[in-house]
Design an enzyme around this catalytic site. Sequence first.
Site, PDB file in Angstrom:
ATOM      1  N   HIS A   1       0.523  -0.993  -0.095  1.00 42.08           N
ATOM      2  CA  HIS A   1       0.276  -0.046  -0.121  1.00 42.08           C
ATOM      3  C   HIS A   1       0.478   1.340   0.203  1.00 42.08           C
ATOM      4  CE1 HIS A   1       0.960  -0.100   4.120  1.00 42.08           C
ATOM      5  NE2 HIS A   1       0.721   0.766   4.326  1.00 42.08           N
TER       6      HIS A   1
HETATM    7  C1  UD1 Z   1      -2.609   5.670   6.135  1.00 38.37           C
HETATM    8  C2  UD1 Z   1      -1.257   5.975   6.342  1.00 38.37           C
HETATM    9  C3  UD1 Z   1      -0.190   4.735   5.923  1.00 38.37           C
HETATM   10  C4  UD1 Z   1      -0.951   3.473   6.646  1.00 38.37           C
HETATM   11  C5  UD1 Z   1      -2.244   3.016   6.188  1.00 38.37           C
HETATM   12  C6  UD1 Z   1      -2.538   1.433   6.290  1.00 38.37           C
HETATM   13  C7  UD1 Z   1      -0.560   8.140   7.180  1.00 38.37           C
HETATM   14  C8  UD1 Z   1       0.075   9.338   6.268  1.00 38.37           C
HETATM   15  N1  UD1 Z   1      -0.670   7.201   6.050  1.00 38.37           N
HETATM   16  O1  UD1 Z   1      -2.273   5.317   4.450  1.00 38.37           O
HETATM   17  O2  UD1 Z   1       0.256   5.831   6.918  1.00 38.37           O
HETATM   18  O3  UD1 Z   1      -0.058   2.605   6.352  1.00 38.37           O
HETATM   19  O4  UD1 Z   1      -3.195   3.979   5.908  1.00 38.37           O
HETATM   20  O5  UD1 Z   1      -3.744   1.150   5.524  1.00 38.37           O
HETATM   21  O6  UD1 Z   1      -1.709   8.704   7.240  1.00 38.37           O
HETATM   22  N2  UD1 Z   1     -10.022   4.849   0.988  1.00 38.37           N
HETATM   23  C9  UD1 Z   1     -11.446   3.541   1.348  1.00 38.37           C
HETATM   24  N3  UD1 Z   1     -11.513   3.839   2.430  1.00 38.37           N
HETATM   25  C10 UD1 Z   1     -10.946   3.722   3.013  1.00 38.37           C
HETATM   26  C11 UD1 Z   1      -9.482   4.384   3.065  1.00 38.37           C
HETATM   27  C12 UD1 Z   1      -8.936   5.025   2.799  1.00 38.37           C
HETATM   28  O7  UD1 Z   1     -11.080   3.522  -0.124  1.00 38.37           O
HETATM   29  O8  UD1 Z   1     -11.984   3.715   4.865  1.00 38.37           O
HETATM   30  C13 UD1 Z   1      -8.667   5.025   0.189  1.00 38.37           C
HETATM   31  C14 UD1 Z   1      -8.884   6.782   0.120  1.00 38.37           C
HETATM   32  O9  UD1 Z   1      -9.642   6.821  -0.951  1.00 38.37           O
HETATM   33  C15 UD1 Z   1      -7.328   7.118  -0.660  1.00 38.37           C
HETATM   34  C16 UD1 Z   1      -6.572   5.611  -0.264  1.00 38.37           C
HETATM   35  O10 UD1 Z   1      -7.621   4.605   0.234  1.00 38.37           O
HETATM   36  O11 UD1 Z   1      -7.486   7.659  -2.092  1.00 38.37           O
HETATM   37  C17 UD1 Z   1      -5.599   5.702   0.626  1.00 38.37           C
HETATM   38  O12 UD1 Z   1      -6.132   6.000   2.207  1.00 38.37           O
HETATM   39  P1  UD1 Z   1      -4.961   7.166   2.966  1.00 38.37           P
HETATM   40  O13 UD1 Z   1      -6.126   7.967   3.493  1.00 38.37           O
HETATM   41  O14 UD1 Z   1      -4.454   8.462   2.120  1.00 38.37           O
HETATM   42  O15 UD1 Z   1      -3.970   7.156   3.304  1.00 38.37           O
HETATM   43  P2  UD1 Z   1      -3.321   5.220   3.142  1.00 38.37           P
HETATM   44  O16 UD1 Z   1      -2.194   4.866   1.873  1.00 38.37           O
HETATM   45  O17 UD1 Z   1      -4.449   4.809   3.447  1.00 38.37           O
END
Ligand code: UD1
Length: 394
Positions: A231
């Site tokens: 991820h």
């Molecule tokens: C975040 C953390 C990372 C952790 C990871 C675990 C930071 C900087 N990063 O990264 O350290 O290892 O979580 O998962 O805080 N999304 C969904 N559903 C959700 C949440 C997110 O579909 O419930 C999608 C969002 O649309 C987004 C993507 O997942 O585009 C990434 O989510 P984001 O919160 O930006 O960070 P992570 O990559 O999950």
Amino acid sequence: MNELRIMSVVGARPNFMKIAPFTRAVDNHNKQTPAGAPRIVHSLVHTGQHYDKAMSSSFFELLHIPRPDVDLEVGSGSHAWQVGQTMIRMEPLLAEWRPDWLVVVGDVNATCAGAITAKKGQIKLAHIEAGLRSFDQAMPEEINRIVTDALADLLLTYDETADANLAAMGVPPQRICRTGNVMIDTLDYCTADAARLDVNAVVNANAVEQTPGATPRKSIVPGSFAVLTLHRPSNVDSRETLAPLVQYLTEEFCKHTTLVWSLHPRTVKQLHSFGIWDSLAKCPNLIPVNPLNYLEMLCLNLNAKLMLTDSGGLQEECCVLGTPCVTLRENTERPVTLLANGGVSVLSGNQPARIREAVRQFHGFGRRPHRPPQWDGHAAERIVQAIIAHHPTA
Ligand code: UD1
């Protein structure tokens, strides 16, 4: 009445496993408060960075975390958006509740945003999992760690390397308290339940639907398969990195090993946008599954012969369970988990040649569990005691 007011903040999936044992330790403290010790009034804030059931509420249910008192509903967005919105929404909350301490965990945006808001509001700050350093500021988490540790009044660490990192940045020793690894509290709490799950039931319940006409998948033999999670932006945000990686997995790795890939939403998005989803969906030995809940992932980890991951938490869990772990990164903030330091993890980066070499290194390796000191299932109890002991009126 002698009371200590603590507010904790969580936001994203890896926070939930870390706060679960803390909330339990607070409850236990309140049930049997030693004479003279304060009763703890605890409130829990969810920033809402992760909001899907699979990324959030399933962890609350399975790990018996109380429902958050407040959900800030920040949701997805850029780093500035998530940190900014969290601070804007936390500020009035802290002003109203006036906790004695704000507790933040790990290194996600909620951690850093909570830390800055608390300190600007003159509220004492405790950081669980302080002192981890990858020394790679291209990782957003590294920036969150540096900022949070620079501000914290109490830095709760899990090993001597973390203590040394903090000392090197000039943190006074009286602020550092080595209490152990809360992730392992949760691992120990859940292992018996996870071991009762059936690997094939877990995979079938979560498998992404196969495309019509694809070869039906065979059932999985415990002990013979591998698990993949991916991820990190550095691994999934560019086609130049992700496409060769998927090609190696589908055309080479999966020729000899069944691979269960637990997909993060960010990764799913990128696989589709780079047009490489179809090549993995067609591979009969690669089983894409939706994000697993904590017990399901632990069940797979207990039964896998190999883990391929860029997750720091899984590196730690593999270390304690002994599952050989190819870490798809160039560095780690968790050196204690490395094979060279007595753990089971090897850094492979994200290029196929080095991953192939790391996989080969683990051929016939078996399981080699390793528990660093204070990764003993009781870190959260020590953390509660440390906060009480560091409270100015104690
Ligand atoms: C975040 C953390 C990372 C952790 C990871 C675990 C930071 C900087 N990063 O990264 O350290 O290892 O979580 O998962 O805080 N999304 C969904 N559903 C959700 C949440 C997110 O579909 O419930 C999608 C969002 O649309 C987004 C993507 O997942 O585009 C990434 O989510 P984001 O919160 O930006 O960070 P992570 O990559 O999950």
